[in-house]
Design a protein around this motif. Structure first.
Motif, PDB file in Angstrom:
ATOM      1  N   GLY A 193      35.664  34.806  45.010  1.00 18.60           N
ATOM      2  CA  GLY A 193      36.953  35.404  45.352  1.00 18.60           C
ATOM      3  C   GLY A 193      36.950  36.908  45.155  1.00 18.60           C
ATOM      4  N   ALA A 194      36.290  37.370  44.075  1.00 12.97           N
ATOM      5  CA  ALA A 194      36.233  38.810  43.813  1.00 12.97           C
ATOM      6  C   ALA A 194      35.486  39.538  44.922  1.00 12.97           C
ATOM      7  CB  ALA A 194      35.570  39.071  42.463  1.00 12.97           C
ATOM      8  N   LEU A 232      39.895  38.622  54.091  1.00 11.07           N
ATOM      9  CA  LEU A 232      41.101  38.377  53.292  1.00 11.07           C
ATOM     10  C   LEU A 232      41.648  36.971  53.523  1.00 11.07           C
ATOM     11  CD1 LEU A 232      42.901  41.846  53.582  1.00 11.07           C
ATOM     12  CD2 LEU A 232      41.717  40.891  51.597  1.00 11.07           C
ATOM     13  N   ALA A 233      41.508  36.449  54.754  1.00 10.00           N
ATOM     14  CA  ALA A 233      41.902  35.067  55.001  1.00 10.00           C
ATOM     15  C   ALA A 233      41.017  34.107  54.206  1.00 10.00           C
ATOM     16  CB  ALA A 233      41.816  34.765  56.497  1.00 10.00           C
ATOM     17  N   VAL A 237      42.081  31.399  51.092  1.00 14.30           N
ATOM     18  CA  VAL A 237      41.672  29.999  51.032  1.00 14.30           C
ATOM     19  C   VAL A 237      40.885  29.731  49.757  1.00 14.30           C
ATOM     20  CG1 VAL A 237      40.251  28.229  52.139  1.00 14.30           C
ATOM     21  CG2 VAL A 237      41.666  29.756  53.543  1.00 14.30           C
ATOM     22  N   SER A 238      39.978  30.655  49.404  1.00 13.43           N
ATOM     23  CA  SER A 238      39.169  30.495  48.200  1.00 13.43           C
ATOM     24  C   SER A 238      40.033  30.492  46.944  1.00 13.43           C
ATOM     25  CB  SER A 238      38.129  31.621  48.131  1.00 13.43           C
ATOM     26  OG  SER A 238      37.392  31.563  46.927  1.00 13.43           O
ATOM     27  N   GLU A 239      41.034  31.364  46.908  1.00 16.94           N
ATOM     28  CA  GLU A 239      41.900  31.453  45.734  1.00 16.94           C
ATOM     29  C   GLU A 239      42.724  30.184  45.539  1.00 16.94           C
ATOM     30  OE1 GLU A 239      42.540  34.554  43.385  1.00 16.94           O
ATOM     31  OE2 GLU A 239      40.516  33.974  43.966  1.00 16.94           O
ATOM     32  N   LEU A 246      41.576  34.796  40.975  1.00 15.35           N
ATOM     33  CA  LEU A 246      41.711  36.220  40.665  1.00 15.35           C
ATOM     34  C   LEU A 246      43.182  36.616  40.703  1.00 15.35           C
ATOM     35  CD1 LEU A 246      39.919  38.776  40.199  1.00 15.35           C
ATOM     36  CD2 LEU A 246      40.104  39.201  42.644  1.00 15.35           C
ATOM     37  N   PHE A 247      43.895  36.115  41.694  1.00  9.68           N
ATOM     38  CA  PHE A 247      45.316  36.376  41.852  1.00  9.68           C
ATOM     39  C   PHE A 247      46.070  35.054  41.750  1.00  9.68           C
ATOM     40  CE2 PHE A 247      44.670  40.479  44.275  1.00  9.68           C
ATOM     41  CZ  PHE A 247      45.415  41.242  43.399  1.00  9.68           C
ATOM     42  N   PRO A 248      46.736  34.763  40.640  1.00  7.15           N
ATOM     43  CA  PRO A 248      47.587  33.566  40.579  1.00  7.15           C
ATOM     44  C   PRO A 248      48.858  33.816  41.397  1.00  7.15           C
ATOM     45  CG  PRO A 248      47.698  34.788  38.513  1.00  7.15           C
ATOM     46  CD  PRO A 248      46.697  35.492  39.366  1.00  7.15           C
TER      47      PRO A 248
END
Length: 486
Positions: A193-194, A232-233, A237-239, A246-248
């Motif tokens: 994600g990073a 970014l898409a 999806v990964s997040e 990384l971003f809740p």
């Protein structure tokens, strides 16, 4: 221990804060000496771009593995990059080294604020955030004056060396005094994600800034734009699937946090319009020296400092909505005043507008960070603070790109179409000796064209301030209840 750590954090904040004001004053001279007026916005944008990309990653790493090592890494990298900036032999090299500075700054500011949130309870944070803002103010006062003096008496290269002693002292104090208990965790940073986030954000900002320079949909712009959308898409999806995202996104959807982040994002457009374009107005339109241009930014810092210190002591009993609305309203009034400036306007109008904007930031910014750190838990504080810093940095980067595109389109188009200005370089208006050597008619016409471009930039800043004001109306009337482990 707490007192010594706070002093070290204030020093770390100072070294990052003074960088912006010093470089702003030196930029016209750098552009002239390195023959890179068309790349001026990249001096700011490369710094902001890499700060933006790295900040959320640092925040998550700090939440998982501790604040201390992340902050020390950031200070060290920032210091080395500052030395390299002073040795740059071309505009391209300077831009690369500024990017390294941005990677360091991505850890310094948000992690310093996160540690302050750890050390102090809600009732004390307002006072400390006021002092932290005072550091910004002092650096804003000293930066332009010292920077202008160094530019005129020695060289613009020395402005980058100002960071080194503060950085070394802060580094050593944090090593000696900050004792952190880091509990073991089986969680791991979301590397995939990073990487997707860093790649997507970099591609997006690169496309935007490149377009601002050329005003043409070239292949690099289109390719970078498409790449950013895909990356970014994939990041989103990964997040959604990651165990430790990384971003809740649930955290960022919190109504108070969303409102604060939105207001900070658009207020950042106003801030970058001041730091990047007021010195250009002073030097290219009014014919002032670098030192005199620095004095025109001074009211921003002084009013921001005084307001933050006074307001921080009463923050616990203050209404978040009232503070935010008052602050954003003053940003709007100040930017509207700037749009009315002409070549004949007295200097006092610039000082008044900049002072109003400083009061607006002083009322709102300490309150934003205190409220944000109050509604989240300890394990989320680094992520939430870093996300707020990220959005502020992205706002500044977008501001640089959009305002740079507008300014370049108006001014460079005019230089190409106006017969009297053909063959005259924009760089000549950034150098007092070169501009005074021009014929009076040519000089006045060029100054008027630059003034028109800057007035349009300030109008864009006024629009951003208005949007920030509308968002501020969504904040709660009463101070929020602290999180249970706050």
């Amino acid at each position: 221990m707490r007192k010594n750590v706070t002093v070290a954090l204030l020093l770390a904040t100072f070294l990052a804060a003074i960088e912006g004001t010093v470089v702003s004053v030196a930029t016209p001279v750098i552009a002239s000496e390195l023959n890179g007026a068309a790349l001026v916005s990249w001096v700011f944008a490369s710094y902001l771009l890499f700060t933006a990309v790295s900040t959320p990653i640092y925040g998550k790493v700090a939440d998982l593995f501790g604040r201390k090592r992340v902050l020390l890494f950031g200070i060290g990298l920032f210091t080395v990059a500052s030395l390299l900036c002073g040795l740059a032999g071309s505009m391209e090299q300077l831009i690369i080294f500024r990017a390294l500075q941005g990677l360091g700054a991505g850890a310094v500011l948000p992690i310093s604020m996160t540690i302050i949130g750890d050390l102090y309870k809600y009732e004390e944070r307002g006072k400390i955030q006021g002092i932290l803002s005072a550091v910004w103010g002092v650096s804003g006062v000293l930066g332009p004056v010292i920077g202008g003096f160094l530019v005129e008496t020695l060289s613009w290269r020395y402005v980058f060396l100002l960071n080194v002693p503060f950085a070394l002292l802060s580094f050593l104090m944090i090593v000696a005094f900050y004792k952190e208990n880091v509990s073991e965790t089986t969680e791991r940073i979301d590397v995939k994600g990073a990487l997707l986030f860093a790649g997507g954000t970099s591609a997006f900002l690169y496309a935007l800034i490149t377009f601002s320079e050329t005003n043409v949909w070239t292949s690099p712009v289109i390719i970078s734009g498409v790449a950013s959308l895909l990356l970014l898409a994939s990041f989103y999806v990964s997040e959604r699937r990651a165990k430790t995202p990384l971003f809740p996104f649930a955290l960022l959807k919190h109504p108070v946090i969303a409102s604060i982040n939105g207001a900070v994002f658009f207020a950042a457009w106003v801030l970058v319009s001041m730091s990047a374009y007021i010195p250009i107005w002073a030097q290219a339109v009014l014919g002032k020296t670098a030192t005199e241009a620095g004095f025109m930014l001074m009211p921003l810092s002084v009013s921001w400092t005084v307001t933050s210190i006074i307001g921080g002591r009463t923050l616990g009993a203050a209404s978040p909505r009232r503070r935010a609305v008052s602050g954003m309203s003053l940003l709007l009034f100040g930017t509207i005043l700037l749009t009315s400036l002409t070549q004949a306007s007295p200097d006092v109008f610039v000082y008044l507008a900049v002072a109003l904007i400083g009061v607006g930031f002083g009322l709102s910014q300490p309150m934003f960070i205190v409220v944000l750190q109050t509604v989240v838990s300890y394990r989320e504080r680094g992520t939430a603070t870093a996300a707020n810093s990220f959005l502020s940095t992205v706002g500044q980067t977008l501001g640089v790109a959009v305002f740079g595109a507008v300014f370049n389109f108006i001014v460079l188009s005019g230089f190409r179409t106006e017969e009297a200005l053909r063959g005259v370089s924009l760089e000549s208006f950034f150098n007092r000796a070169a501009s005074t050597a021009l014929e009076t008619g040519v000089r006045l016409q060029g100054e008027q064209l630059i003034a028109d471009g800057l007035n349009t930039v300030f109008a864009g800043a006024a629009l951003a301030a208005f949007i920030a004001l509308l968002i501020a109306l969504r904040l709660p009337v009463h101070p929020p209840e602290p999180s249970r482990d706050n």
